[in-house]
Design a protein around this motif. Structure first.
Motif, PDB file in Angstrom:
ATOM      1  N   HIS A 118       5.870   2.030  -5.043  1.00 36.16           N
ATOM      2  CA  HIS A 118       6.951   0.478  -4.195  1.00 36.16           C
ATOM      3  C   HIS A 118       5.528  -0.803  -4.312  1.00 36.16           C
ATOM      4  O   HIS A 118       4.671  -0.241  -4.210  1.00 36.16           O
ATOM      5  CB  HIS A 118       7.132   0.729  -3.211  1.00 36.16           C
ATOM      6  CG  HIS A 118       8.648  -0.607  -2.888  1.00 36.16           C
ATOM      7  ND1 HIS A 118       9.811   0.203  -2.832  1.00 36.16           N
ATOM      8  CD2 HIS A 118       8.393  -1.624  -1.994  1.00 36.16           C
ATOM      9  CE1 HIS A 118      10.612  -0.930  -2.267  1.00 36.16           C
ATOM     10  NE2 HIS A 118       9.533  -1.693  -2.189  1.00 36.16           N
ATOM     11  N   LEU A 119       6.218  -1.373  -5.195  1.00 34.81           N
ATOM     12  CA  LEU A 119       5.949  -2.885  -5.495  1.00 34.81           C
ATOM     13  C   LEU A 119       6.415  -3.946  -4.445  1.00 34.81           C
ATOM     14  O   LEU A 119       7.221  -3.609  -4.110  1.00 34.81           O
ATOM     15  CB  LEU A 119       5.829  -3.497  -6.925  1.00 34.81           C
ATOM     16  CG  LEU A 119       5.259  -2.948  -7.535  1.00 34.81           C
ATOM     17  CD1 LEU A 119       5.363  -3.202  -9.396  1.00 34.81           C
ATOM     18  CD2 LEU A 119       3.162  -2.442  -7.666  1.00 34.81           C
ATOM     19  N   ILE A 120       5.464  -4.663  -3.129  1.00 36.28           N
ATOM     20  CA  ILE A 120       5.975  -5.537  -3.120  1.00 36.28           C
ATOM     21  C   ILE A 120       4.744  -6.935  -3.903  1.00 36.28           C
ATOM     22  O   ILE A 120       3.741  -6.830  -3.902  1.00 36.28           O
ATOM     23  CB  ILE A 120       5.209  -6.039  -1.823  1.00 36.28           C
ATOM     24  CG1 ILE A 120       5.560  -5.221  -0.756  1.00 36.28           C
ATOM     25  CG2 ILE A 120       4.827  -7.425  -0.680  1.00 36.28           C
ATOM     26  CD1 ILE A 120       6.168  -4.494   0.434  1.00 36.28           C
TER      27      ILE A 120
ATOM     28  N   MET B 187      -1.558  -0.842 -10.652  1.00 31.36           N
ATOM     29  CA  MET B 187      -0.359  -0.475  -9.522  1.00 31.36           C
ATOM     30  C   MET B 187       0.593   0.367 -10.198  1.00 31.36           C
ATOM     31  O   MET B 187       1.092   1.185 -10.023  1.00 31.36           O
ATOM     32  CB  MET B 187      -0.333  -1.662  -9.089  1.00 31.36           C
ATOM     33  CG  MET B 187      -0.536  -2.858  -7.828  1.00 31.36           C
ATOM     34  SD  MET B 187      -1.334  -1.719  -6.355  1.00 31.36           S
ATOM     35  CE  MET B 187      -2.564  -1.140  -6.851  1.00 31.36           C
ATOM     36  N   ALA B 188       1.037   0.186 -11.224  1.00 32.07           N
ATOM     37  CA  ALA B 188       1.978   0.887 -11.994  1.00 32.07           C
ATOM     38  C   ALA B 188       1.703   1.940 -12.366  1.00 32.07           C
ATOM     39  O   ALA B 188       2.641   3.454 -12.694  1.00 32.07           O
ATOM     40  CB  ALA B 188       2.011   0.275 -13.869  1.00 32.07           C
TER      41      ALA B 188
ATOM     42  N   VAL C 111       8.628   0.700  -8.331  1.00 34.85           N
ATOM     43  CA  VAL C 111       7.733   0.671  -9.626  1.00 34.85           C
ATOM     44  C   VAL C 111       9.296   0.745 -10.820  1.00 34.85           C
ATOM     45  O   VAL C 111       8.683   0.158 -11.269  1.00 34.85           O
ATOM     46  CB  VAL C 111       6.651   1.459  -9.747  1.00 34.85           C
ATOM     47  CG1 VAL C 111       6.071   1.279 -10.765  1.00 34.85           C
ATOM     48  CG2 VAL C 111       5.446   1.088  -8.340  1.00 34.85           C
ATOM     49  N   GLU C 112       9.345   1.832 -10.134  1.00 35.00           N
ATOM     50  CA  GLU C 112      10.733   2.366 -11.382  1.00 35.00           C
ATOM     51  C   GLU C 112      11.172   1.521 -12.518  1.00 35.00           C
ATOM     52  O   GLU C 112      12.106   0.707 -13.257  1.00 35.00           O
ATOM     53  CB  GLU C 112      11.286   3.604 -11.449  1.00 35.00           C
ATOM     54  CG  GLU C 112      11.039   4.731 -11.193  1.00 35.00           C
ATOM     55  CD  GLU C 112       9.795   4.546  -9.928  1.00 35.00           C
ATOM     56  OE1 GLU C 112      10.418   4.627  -8.912  1.00 35.00           O
ATOM     57  OE2 GLU C 112       9.278   5.653  -9.938  1.00 35.00           O
TER      58      GLU C 112
ATOM     59  N   GLY D 200       1.711  -1.069  -3.786  1.00 39.35           N
ATOM     60  CA  GLY D 200       1.264  -2.296  -4.266  1.00 39.35           C
ATOM     61  C   GLY D 200       1.994  -3.512  -3.368  1.00 39.35           C
ATOM     62  O   GLY D 200       2.935  -3.512  -3.356  1.00 39.35           O
ATOM     63  N   PHE D 201       0.100  -4.022  -3.447  1.00 32.95           N
ATOM     64  CA  PHE D 201       0.251  -5.320  -2.653  1.00 32.95           C
ATOM     65  C   PHE D 201      -0.049  -6.407  -3.706  1.00 32.95           C
ATOM     66  O   PHE D 201      -1.093  -6.560  -4.122  1.00 32.95           O
ATOM     67  CB  PHE D 201      -0.169  -5.448  -1.382  1.00 32.95           C
ATOM     68  CG  PHE D 201       0.770  -7.083  -1.070  1.00 32.95           C
ATOM     69  CD1 PHE D 201       1.685  -7.525  -1.193  1.00 32.95           C
ATOM     70  CD2 PHE D 201      -0.649  -7.051   0.348  1.00 32.95           C
ATOM     71  CE1 PHE D 201       2.178  -8.706   0.016  1.00 32.95           C
ATOM     72  CE2 PHE D 201      -0.789  -8.441   0.541  1.00 32.95           C
ATOM     73  CZ  PHE D 201       1.264  -9.202   0.502  1.00 32.95           C
TER      74      PHE D 201
END
Lengths: 256, 425
Positions: free
Chosen positions: B196-198, B190-191, B211-212, B31-32
């Motif tokens: 993965h988050l950026i 996104m959650a 995300v975790e 996720g961006f």
């Protein structure tokens, strides 16, 4: 090159799947032919009252092409829309993401649109010539007369180059409003005004439309012109080349 | 695998993206995230070779996009759902794109089926809703069956069914081992979708973590405790009792207390022991949305100010006046303090610490007189605090290292708790 074939195919799909193509090219044909016939008919009626001098330089071929002055505006719209549609819809990003070689993209697009304009231009030119001559009756020119075939083919080429020139300018300016706002008044007004004012007459001879139209004349009215029919056409080609080079440079350099 | 190293883009004096370094790995949805104008789309365009970076580079599978052989078969992208000629049918739009990349025409029918547009394929796309436009854009991205997929705000305008469909599609594409990079400004979405988050704000990296980790770091629970209105002494007494027992207490804008570090029964016992009645004792979970807002609030470009309506007549009675108590549960000007037990954001840009300002709300009990109109005009909210130096020169870069290092209490974001009272609504 596979890429070129792919892009040509894609551009052909694009151009045939929007209505503006049919509309602009149709209007160009209809306006040119209809106006050509109308003016030929008017001139035919006036012929007997014309002075001897006017009769001597009477150019039935060129008279039947008079409608092109207005018909070319529709071709300008066609050329501008073909290029700026990509920008106004945002499609350009998708297109350039698919074809990162921007030069190939631009020139394939212009090749397809130019080929279409050539086909329509030729049809228009021959149609307007034969229709105009039919109306001119006793004063008509024949396609076999010296210089007439050149003028008629030149008329089709002229219409093509007007469209391609517009594409080059549109690629530089990107927006349809801006491109049309510059090209339309230029070809409809400014170039004609410059050509009638004696001070700027000489400059106007080197403008793309005035130089290009030389190729459609069979009877040369003045011998002061510094170039012949194909010379004028060459000048127009230079303008077109410059517009395309500018459009390519902008597309290459700027962010999409 | 998408890899950006020191990616920077400036438009004149405006820095859209500053020194971004990150990796997008295959086999998961990345996720961006970022507020509007934070540089997400610019980054996407640079990945696709549409914009040339001012500095740094971004590669896909080790090569810049423009040097990829047959790029559209390797990378598919949804950049802008509206980027369709309105007069062209969905079928012809996709066909022209397929031909551009040498993809057979029957693939067009396949992707039209995948996104569920087969029935309107021959209709001119002018009449498409935003959701249908998104589906068409997703279809275009899927055309080349690419290993790397980029989606810029794919769920905008979709109905709940469509959102669920996009979510499952992303997950399925990632499960097939593809690299999926999805931008959004919706943390909640996104959650649910991303692995993965950026997170970026003002073109700078704020977080790069799974995300975790993000959830673990950012969602600490707290209790809301409210004592009867009009008895401030009871509130103070309870506060000191709770602090004595080892809890952390923060005032809420409506007069309630936000308590962490103490279990609910313990709070109740303490109140009982101190002989204080409670009007409310409720468990709460700081949402991810809240954590995300807190992380990016310093980087929000477009901030609404309160509409002072100075030129108009005084509103009819019954309208909430500026300065009136905020309804309970309405995240007030106390803002979102970093709670004990949660990690302060190590990537957050440190704005120049503004003086802690007292909450604008009057204490409950002393009801504010509705100010006269001219006073209200004068009391129009001050311009939001400028959190970053003017972006002309490069702002002091936060550590752009993507590794989610354990923040050792560094960057205690005391100033992040400060929030302009007006934009809380």
């Amino acid at each position: 090159m596979a890429v070129v074939t792919q892009v040509l195919g894609s551009e052909w799909t694009k151009i045939k799947s929007v209505r503006s193509t049919v509309w602009t090219l149709g209007v160009a044909l209809v306006v040119t032919v209809a106006l050509g016939v109308l003016i030929s008919a008017l001139v035919n009626n006036e012929y007997d009252r014309m002075s001897v001098r006017d009769r001597l330089v009477f150019d039935p071929t060129y008279v039947s092409f008079t409608g092109m002055g207005l018909g070319q505006l529709a071709l300008i719209v066609f050329g501008v829309l073909v290029v700026t549609n990509e920008y106004s819809t945002g499609m350009i990003r998708t297109s350039l993401a698919a074809v990162p070689q921007r030069g190939i993209f631009l020139f394939c697009k212009i090749a397809i649109a130019g080929a279409l304009a050539l086909a329509v231009g030729m049809v228009t030119s021959f149609l307007t010539f034969f229709a105009g001559q039919a109306v001119l009756d006793g004063h008509r020119a024949s396609i076999g007369d010296p210089g007439v075939a050149r003028a008629v083919v030149g008329g089709g080429l002229y219409m093509t180059l007007i469209a391609v020139f517009s594409m080059g300018v549109a690629a530089m300016l990107r927006g349809p409003m801006l491109a049309l706002g510059i090209l339309m008044p230029f070809f409809f007004l400014i170039s004609n005004i410059l050509a009638t004012v004696s001070a700027t007459e000489k400059i106007a001879e080197y403008l793309p439309d005035k130089a290009g139209q030389k190729v459609m004349q069979v009877v040369l009215t003045d011998d002061t012109s510094p170039y012949g029919p194909w010379g004028g056409f060459g000048i127009m080609l230079l303008w077109v080349a410059a517009a395309l080079a500018g459009g390519y440079a902008v597309l290459k350099k700027r962010d999409a | 695998m998408i890899e950006a190293v020191g990616l920077t883009k400036r438009y004149g004096a405006k820095t859209a993206v500053h020194n971004l370094t990150f990796q997008v790995r295959p086999g998961m949805v990345t996720g961006f995230l970022g507020p509007n104008g934070s540089g997400k789309s610019t980054t996407m365009r640079m990945i696709l070779g549409l914009d040339v970076p001012t500095a740094g580079r971004v590669t896909i599978g080790g090569r810049p996009y423009r040097e990829l052989p047959n790029a559209p078969r390797q990378v598919g992208a949804l950049i802008d759902a509206k980027a369709v000629h309105g007069g062209r049918s969905a079928y012809h739009h996709l066909l022209s794109l397929a031909q551009l990349s040498g993809i057979p025409a029957r693939r067009v029918d396949e992707v039209l089926g995948v996104v569920g547009l087969q029935d309107v394929a021959k209709r001119r796309s002018k009449g498409f809703s935003l959701g249908m436009g998104q589906r068409l854009g997703i279809a275009a991205a899927l055309l080349g069956d690419p290993q790397v997929l980029l989606f810029d705000e794919p769920v905008n305008g979709l109905d709940p069914e469509g959102i669920l469909w996009v979510r499952n599609l992303m997950k399925r594409l990632a499960a097939e081992g593809r690299t999926v990079f999805v931008s959004s400004h919706l943390m909640s979405e996104m959650a649910l979708t991303a692995d993965h988050l950026i997170v970026i704000g003002r073109g700078q990296l704020l977080a790069d973590m799974s995300v975790e980790d993000f959830i673990a770091a950012n969602s600490a629970g707290f209790a809301r405790v409210r004592t009867p209105d009009g008895e401030p002494e009871g509130r103070e007494k309870l506060t000191s009792a709770l602090v004595e027992a080892g809890g952390q207490v923060l005032p809420e804008p409506d007069g309630a207390l936000r308590v962490t570090g103490l279990a609910l029964p313990r709070i109740s016992d303490l109140a009982h022991a101190a002989d204080i009645r409670l009007w409310e004792l409720s468990p709460h979970q700081a949402s991810l949305e809240e954590a995300y807002m807190r992380m990016t609030q310093a980087a929000v470009d477009y901030r609404s100010t309160q509409d002072a309506r100075a030129g108009f007549q005084q509103p009819a009675p019954g309208y909430a006046m500026p300065g009136a108590p905020v309804p309970p549960g309405w995240g007030g000007p106390g803002g979102y303090p970093v709670l004990p037990g949660e990690q302060p954001n190590p990537y957050a840009q440190q704005p120049p610490a503004p003086p802690q300002q007292a909450p604008r709300q009057p204490a409950p009990g002393q009801q504010a007189q509705p100010p006269a109109p001219q006073d209200r005009a004068a009391a129009a909210p001050p311009p939001p605090p400028v959190a970053a130096p003017p972006s002309g020169e490069a702002p002091p870069a936060p550590a752009a290292a993507p590794a989610p290092a354990a923040p050792e209490g560094a960057a205690a974001p005391a100033d992040l708790t400060k929030r302009d009272s007006e934009d809380a609504r």
